[in-house]
Write an enzyme that holds these catalytic residues in place. Structure first.
Site, PDB file in Angstrom:
ATOM      1  N   TYR A 239      19.420 -17.377   7.429  1.00  0.00           N
ATOM      2  CA  TYR A 239      18.723 -18.532   6.868  1.00  0.00           C
ATOM      3  C   TYR A 239      19.789 -19.606   6.766  1.00  0.00           C
ATOM      4  O   TYR A 239      20.822 -19.378   6.123  1.00  0.00           O
ATOM      5  CB  TYR A 239      18.173 -18.214   5.472  1.00  0.00           C
ATOM      6  N   ASP A 267      11.290 -20.192  11.397  1.00  0.00           N
ATOM      7  CA  ASP A 267       9.881 -20.368  10.974  1.00  0.00           C
ATOM      8  C   ASP A 267       9.756 -20.497   9.456  1.00  0.00           C
ATOM      9  O   ASP A 267       8.650 -20.390   8.921  1.00  0.00           O
ATOM     10  CB  ASP A 267       9.025 -19.187  11.481  1.00  0.00           C
ATOM     11  N   HIS A 357       6.860 -14.161  11.110  1.00  0.00           N
ATOM     12  CA  HIS A 357       7.498 -13.719   9.853  1.00  0.00           C
ATOM     13  C   HIS A 357       6.657 -12.646   9.158  1.00  0.00           C
ATOM     14  O   HIS A 357       6.576 -12.589   7.926  1.00  0.00           O
ATOM     15  CB  HIS A 357       7.655 -14.930   8.935  1.00  0.00           C
TER      16      HIS A 357
HETATM   17  C1  LIG Z   1       8.057  -7.563   5.169  1.00  0.00           C
HETATM   18  C2  LIG Z   1       9.107  -8.602   5.027  1.00  0.00           C
HETATM   19  C3  LIG Z   1       9.404  -9.426   6.107  1.00  0.00           C
HETATM   20  C4  LIG Z   1      10.409 -10.398   5.999  1.00  0.00           C
HETATM   21  C5  LIG Z   1      11.103 -10.545   4.772  1.00  0.00           C
HETATM   22  C6  LIG Z   1      10.826  -9.716   3.673  1.00  0.00           C
HETATM   23  C7  LIG Z   1       9.827  -8.752   3.808  1.00  0.00           C
HETATM   24  C8  LIG Z   1       9.528  -7.877   2.627  1.00  0.00           C
HETATM   25  N1  LIG Z   1      12.033 -11.580   4.662  1.00  0.00           N
HETATM   26  S1  LIG Z   1      11.665 -12.719   3.517  1.00  0.00           S
HETATM   27  O1  LIG Z   1      11.707 -12.086   2.227  1.00  0.00           O
HETATM   28  O2  LIG Z   1      12.529 -13.834   3.600  1.00  0.00           O
HETATM   29  O3  LIG Z   1      10.288 -13.147   3.884  1.00  0.00           O
HETATM   30  C9  LIG Z   1      12.645 -12.008   5.795  1.00  0.00           C
HETATM   31  C10 LIG Z   1      13.947 -12.620   5.781  1.00  0.00           C
HETATM   32  O4  LIG Z   1      14.675 -12.573   4.788  1.00  0.00           O
HETATM   33  N2  LIG Z   1      14.350 -13.228   6.931  1.00  0.00           N
HETATM   34  C11 LIG Z   1      13.598 -13.212   8.095  1.00  0.00           C
HETATM   35  O5  LIG Z   1      13.999 -13.776   9.116  1.00  0.00           O
HETATM   36  N3  LIG Z   1      12.392 -12.557   8.143  1.00  0.00           N
HETATM   37  C12 LIG Z   1      11.936 -11.934   7.037  1.00  0.00           C
HETATM   38  N4  LIG Z   1      10.796 -11.176   7.091  1.00  0.00           N
HETATM   39  C13 LIG Z   1      10.035 -11.118   8.376  1.00  0.00           C
HETATM   40  C14 LIG Z   1      10.499  -9.929   9.230  1.00  0.00           C
HETATM   41  O6  LIG Z   1      11.776 -10.180   9.789  1.00  0.00           O
HETATM   42  C15 LIG Z   1       9.537  -9.681  10.393  1.00  0.00           C
HETATM   43  O7  LIG Z   1       9.296 -10.901  11.058  1.00  0.00           O
HETATM   44  C16 LIG Z   1       8.237  -9.054   9.911  1.00  0.00           C
HETATM   45  O8  LIG Z   1       8.465  -8.145   8.879  1.00  0.00           O
HETATM   46  C17 LIG Z   1       7.568  -8.314  11.057  1.00  0.00           C
HETATM   47  O9  LIG Z   1       6.323  -7.863  10.657  1.00  0.00           O
HETATM   48  P1  LIG Z   1       6.044  -6.364  10.132  1.00  0.00           P
HETATM   49  O10 LIG Z   1       6.533  -6.327   8.727  1.00  0.00           O
HETATM   50  O11 LIG Z   1       4.547  -6.249  10.238  1.00  0.00           O
HETATM   51  O12 LIG Z   1       6.764  -5.397  11.033  1.00  0.00           O
END
Ligand SMILES: Cc1cc2c(cc1C)[n+](S(=O)(=O)[O-])c1c(=O)[nH]c(=O)nc-1n2C[C@H](O)[C@H](O)[C@H](O)COP(=O)(O)O
Length: 495
Positions: A239, A267, A357
């Site tokens: 990030y 995104d 995401h």
């Molecule tokens: C489930 C989940 C996803 C997050 C995620 C945290 C969780 C609990 N977090 S978030 O807190 O900021 O949203 C990140 C993150 O740190 N950075 C990122 O690039 N994607 C983040 N993602 C998105 C992740 O990298 C994938 O794009 C997404 O999880 C793929 O979908 P599935 O969970 O269905 O496999």
């Protein structure tokens, strides 16, 4: 003081906005001046003013946070924890129910697929942790569509192919992997398991699977890298910070520690509205703490509380700077249309992740697999398909989902929630089993579609008319719904 240490009473005197000390991991810190800068707002710190804040601090902050971000003059030294009054925890009926369900958990062997882990995790995880992991944005339409979209693609298997020997290995960003999926970046691993992201590191090593280290990990970056073994490969998910010097340091350190890919998340100029996470209020905003009006409302949940540093001004003009500060391959994570993939090729990126995401950002954004079906023909048309590696993530729950992505032309597939749920419910053995189940499914399904290696996987093995026809009706996702509302899920033992 007692025996050269601060006492609980010493710390308890500093329990207000004007003088605020907290205890974390047995040491006292003066956070008075830091209060207005805390990304998570003042309320949550003031709730623990004069007290032991370790339990609340642990899942959200890497252990080196205070060393990194709080001036040394505010580190007040060790506390004699025997003198610290631990608050009597009021009886929590929800927690009692959760513990009772844990006592009846299905055995790991009762989990036959990735959705089973989700069904069990939903029952045994703390409410705030389940809310954070399972949350999608707004009405969670995109989150559901990510999985549903795979059901719009059908196979056109070939027969009488000698499929005795199956090789599912592949190469991603120059790394040979035993199977074409990776553990994608997901924040706050310690919400689900006290050891956090290092559980995923260890399981990834067992299966020679790449792990993408999240910027917002609960573990420190170095803890996660130190947990890797041998020539295990890790990538960094970034990030981008408004303060580019902080970003430069993170990227240079990651390269120095051996990361083999920089995945810039594009995104999330602002984190999405994840209402389950917000509803769980991540901490009780009703706490009887009076704080300044400029406070971040903690009822926005963990996501908003931890992401105020992300730079919404990030743009294409930053790419040359990134190329100047690292030799790691640069991949844009969260690309969602052909035009931006073509632009990524033109500016010299090494890869893209077609992703929304996990449905946690823009509601009614299209699924990664649907965008992939559009992107690959456009790249082939220009003869650019070898100029960039295309990854997909979102809603992948079966090896058939992985195979569909590879047949369309993806280099590899990222998987998020399933490994979080497996970790949260069963620890490393859960993640290990989840990866092994995918491997077993992959081997079987490659045999059944008549492919012996990743190189055999091509668009002619698919019928994608259902996808390209836009948002046609899809078969109802009973298993998915079963996990989400565990109608068909591993049975908990009788009370
Ligand atoms: C489930 C989940 C996803 C997050 C995620 C945290 C969780 C609990 N977090 S978030 O807190 O900021 O949203 C990140 C993150 O740190 N950075 C990122 O690039 N994607 C983040 N993602 C998105 C992740 O990298 C994938 O794009 C997404 O999880 C793929 O979908 P599935 O969970 O269905 O496999």
């Amino acid at each position: 003081m007692s025996a050269g240490k601060l006492t609980g009473a010493d710390v308890a005197e500093h329990n207000s906005k004007d003088s605020c000390w907290v205890i974390v991991h047995g040491k006292a810190y003066d956070v008075t001046e830091f209060l207005p800068e805390h990304p998570g707002g003042q309320k949550i710190i003031l709730k623990y003013a004069g007290k032991d804040a370790t339990e609340e601090f642990e899942p959200i902050h890497p252990p080196d946070t205070l060393d990194k971000f709080l001036d040394k003059s505010k580190h007040l030294g060790a506390v004699d924890m025997g003198t610290v009054e631990q608050e009597e925890k009021a009886f929590d009926p929800e927690e009692a129910d959760r513990q009772e369900r844990i006592s009846r958990m299905p055995s790991l062997a009762a989990c036959y697929n990735l959705m089973d882990f989700e069904a069990v995790a939903r029952q045994v995880m703390k409410k705030t942790a389940w809310a954070y992991y399972s949350s999608g944005a707004d009405d969670e339409i995109t989150m559901r569509e990510n999985h549903a979209a795979f059901h719009k693609i059908w196979f056109r298997p070939r027969i009488l192919v000698d499929v005795e020997h199956i090789d599912m290995s592949t190469t991603m960003l120059g790394t040979k992997c035993s199977i074409p999926f990776y553990v994608t970046a997901t924040a706050l691993g310690k919400l689900g398991h006290p050891e956090g992201e290092v559980v995923l590191t260890k399981a990834a090593h067992r299966h020679n699977v790449v792990q993408m280290i999240p910027t917002l990990a609960s573990c420190s970056f170095d803890e996660i890298v130190d947990a890797k073994q041998g020539d295990q490969v890790q990538w960094l998910q970034l990030y981008v910070n408004k303060d580019r010097e902080i970003t430069r340091k993170i990227v240079e350190h990651a390269e120095k520690r051996g990361c083999k890919g920089l995945f810039i998340t594009v995104d999330a100029p602002q984190l999405g509205r994840r209402e389950k996470d917000m509803r769980s209020k991540f901490s009780d905003p009703g706490s009887n703490v009076q704080a300044g009006g400029d406070d971040i409302d903690r009822t926005q949940g963990a996501a908003r509380a931890i992401s105020s540093f992300i730079d919404p001004a990030l743009s294409w003009k930053d790419i040359p700077w990134f190329k100047s500060i690292t030799r790691m391959p640069i991949v844009l994570k969260g690309v969602q249309c052909v035009e931006d993939v073509l632009r990524a090729v033109e500016v010299g990126c090494d890869g893209v992740v077609l992703s929304n995401h996990g449905g946690r950002q823009l509601e009614t954004a299209r699924s990664g697999i649907e965008v992939l079906a559009e992107v690959m023909p456009a790249l082939r048309e220009r003869g650019w398909e070898k100029r960039i590696e295309v990854f997909v993530d979102g809603g992948v729950r079966r090896a058939t989902d992985i195979l569909k992505a590879l047949c369309l032309g993806a280099t590899g597939v990222g998987i998020g929630r399933p490994f979080l749920y497996a970790m949260s419910a069963y620890g490393i053995d859960g993640v290990d089993r989840a990866m092994q189940l995918l491997k077993d499914e992959m081997e079987m399904n490659m045999r059944l579609i008549g492919a012996t290696s990743v190189a055999d996987l091509n668009p002619s093995l698919l019928d994608t008319r259902g996808l390209l026809g836009g948002h046609s009706v899809v078969p109802s996702d009973t298993l998915g719904l079963g996990a989400y509302d565990p109608l068909e899920a591993p049975r908990f033992n009788e009370k």
